[in-house]
Design an enzyme around this catalytic site. Structure first.
Site, PDB file in Angstrom:
ATOM      1  N   GLU A 216     -69.711 -30.791  91.954  1.00 11.89           N
ATOM      2  CA  GLU A 216     -70.819 -30.466  92.849  1.00 11.89           C
ATOM      3  C   GLU A 216     -71.485 -31.728  93.394  1.00 11.89           C
ATOM      4  O   GLU A 216     -71.882 -31.796  94.549  1.00 11.89           O
ATOM      5  CB  GLU A 216     -71.863 -29.589  92.153  1.00 11.89           C
ATOM      6  CG  GLU A 216     -71.377 -28.192  91.791  1.00 11.89           C
ATOM      7  CD  GLU A 216     -70.951 -27.365  93.004  1.00 11.89           C
ATOM      8  OE1 GLU A 216     -71.243 -27.755  94.147  1.00 11.89           O
ATOM      9  OE2 GLU A 216     -70.291 -26.335  92.794  1.00 11.89           O
TER      10      GLU A 216
ATOM     11  N   TYR B 242     -79.425 -26.824  95.238  1.00 13.40           N
ATOM     12  CA  TYR B 242     -78.106 -26.206  95.370  1.00 13.40           C
ATOM     13  C   TYR B 242     -77.269 -26.424  94.104  1.00 13.40           C
ATOM     14  O   TYR B 242     -76.711 -25.477  93.530  1.00 13.40           O
ATOM     15  CB  TYR B 242     -77.373 -26.760  96.610  1.00 13.40           C
ATOM     16  CG  TYR B 242     -75.910 -26.481  96.515  1.00 13.40           C
ATOM     17  CD1 TYR B 242     -75.436 -25.180  96.698  1.00 13.40           C
ATOM     18  CD2 TYR B 242     -75.010 -27.479  96.157  1.00 13.40           C
ATOM     19  CE1 TYR B 242     -74.090 -24.890  96.529  1.00 13.40           C
ATOM     20  CE2 TYR B 242     -73.670 -27.196  95.986  1.00 13.40           C
ATOM     21  CZ  TYR B 242     -73.217 -25.910  96.174  1.00 13.40           C
ATOM     22  OH  TYR B 242     -71.888 -25.633  95.987  1.00 13.40           O
TER      23      TYR B 242
ATOM     24  N   ASP C 113     -75.211 -22.955 100.258  1.00 13.03           N
ATOM     25  CA  ASP C 113     -74.796 -24.210 100.903  1.00 13.03           C
ATOM     26  C   ASP C 113     -74.566 -23.932 102.394  1.00 13.03           C
ATOM     27  O   ASP C 113     -74.869 -22.833 102.884  1.00 13.03           O
ATOM     28  CB  ASP C 113     -73.546 -24.792 100.206  1.00 13.03           C
ATOM     29  CG  ASP C 113     -72.295 -23.974 100.472  1.00 13.03           C
ATOM     30  OD1 ASP C 113     -72.409 -22.878 101.059  1.00 13.03           O
ATOM     31  OD2 ASP C 113     -71.195 -24.429 100.112  1.00 13.03           O
TER      32      ASP C 113
END
Ligand code: SF4
Length: 342
Positions: A40, A123, A141
């Protein structure tokens, strides 16, 4: 809509090295938070194709979060070189050390706690909590924003009204399989609901999509026009001595903080008028090409000068030019080096 999307995902999930397949997840396996976190962070502002080899190298050199924490920062910065946004690499190391020292080497399980860690924004916190710990979060996202904008034909432009997209996405989010649902929605945006040519006939949400009904899909999401980026100018000085090239380290804070660089001028709105502040050797030769590089908030044009000789300067290091890739040089400096070698 949730069950339709999850049924589509069960058959069409993308295979990614850090991701658990839906059938493994349904069989009770848990995703590895370290692998997911690393992916991520790397995927922020970077494509999967570009980030995957970096992820594989990091996992192979640092198989656990403690291995990463125990490494030194210079090594991490060097391995990050080419991925850009170097604050992410600094925060990666800080975060790993915090998890080692304060959490016994285990990632916290809740979105609210993950959010307190360096480099983990809303996020990433939502994604890690849902994917690894099944916390029902709302993962949003840019892929998800695009899908949501088309489903509801949202007229409010991004990024100003991002919160509206979050609320709409939250209304649809699944509490049964939150991790799979979040990944499914991201896959839908990435593979089916693409920016320029969405494959609506393959979309599990076809019947619910407002934009599809009147053929206006590619007009969404609405975006505020970006301002033209300003241009800054500068020069770098590449000094070779036998098989070595002179490098120095940038200050820890600010742009490219802690990375290595060739000595150079400040980057300003005016073109460099002289090379008076070049390292004190003679015969600087200007290379015919310049470096053009785009940062998030400005474009940079760098003149490249090269020379040969020794330098009495203990502020820098002499790096082996045959092993230049092992130094923490950002892409802009690697471009300058390549030009100097032509
Ligand atoms: S129907 Fe088309 S535009 Fe609508 S969400 Fe699906 S792929 Fe996107």
């Amino acid at each position: 809509m949730q069950s339709k999307l999850l049924a589509w995902y069960d058959l069409n999930a993308r295979t990614l090295p850090w991701r658990l397949r839906p059938q493994d997840k349904l069989a009770g396996k848990q995703a590895d938070p370290y692998s997911v976190w690393l992916s991520e962070i790397m995927l922020q502002q970077t494509t999967i194709a570009h980030a995957t080899p970096y992820w594989e190298r990091f996992i192979s050199k640092f198989p656990t979060v403690n291995d990463l924490a125990n490494s030194n920062r210079e090594r991490i910065m060097a391995m990050w070189s080419g991925l850009g946004y170097y604050a992410r690499a600094r925060n990666l190391h800080k975060c790993a050390q915090l998890i080692r020292d304060q959490y016994g080497g285990f990632f916290p399980k809740h979105e609210s706690e993950l959010l307190k860690l360096p480099g983990i924004g809303p996020y990433a916190a939502a994604a890690i909590a849902a994917i690894c710990f099944d916390e029902p979060t709302n993962i949003v996202d840019s892929n998800v924003e695009r899908v949501i904008s088309r489903i509801f034909k949202i007229e409010d432009p991004l990024p100003k009204y991002r919160n509206i997209y979050r609320i709409k996405a939250g209304d649809l989010a699944s509490i049964d399989r939150p991790g799979d649902y979040g990944q499914a929605l991201m896959d839908l945006g990435s593979v089916i609901c693409t920016p320029k040519s969405p494959k609506c006939s393959d979309c599990p949400w076809l019947s619910a999509c407002a934009a599809q009904k009147d053929g206006s899909q590619i007009q969404y999401p609405k975006k505020i026009k970006k301002k033209k980026l300003p241009i800054r100018y500068g020069a770098v000085f590449i000094l070779i001595n036998d098989d070595s090239v002179f490098l120095r380290q940038r200050p820890d804070s600010g742009l490219l903080g802690g990375m290595m660089e060739f000595p150079g001028t400040l980057w300003s709105e005016n073109k460099p008028q002289s090379i008076n502040n070049a390292p004190a050797v003679k015969n600087w030769e200007k290379c015919p090409e310049i470096v053009s590089h785009t940062f998030s908030h400005f474009k940079l044009e760098l003149e490249v000068y090269r020379s040969q000789g020794k330098l009495d300067d203990n502020q820098g290091v002499w790096a082996d030019i045959n092993d230049i890739g092992s130094y923490a040089l950002p892409t802009v400096m690697l471009k300058a080096f390549k030009i100097s070698m032509k």
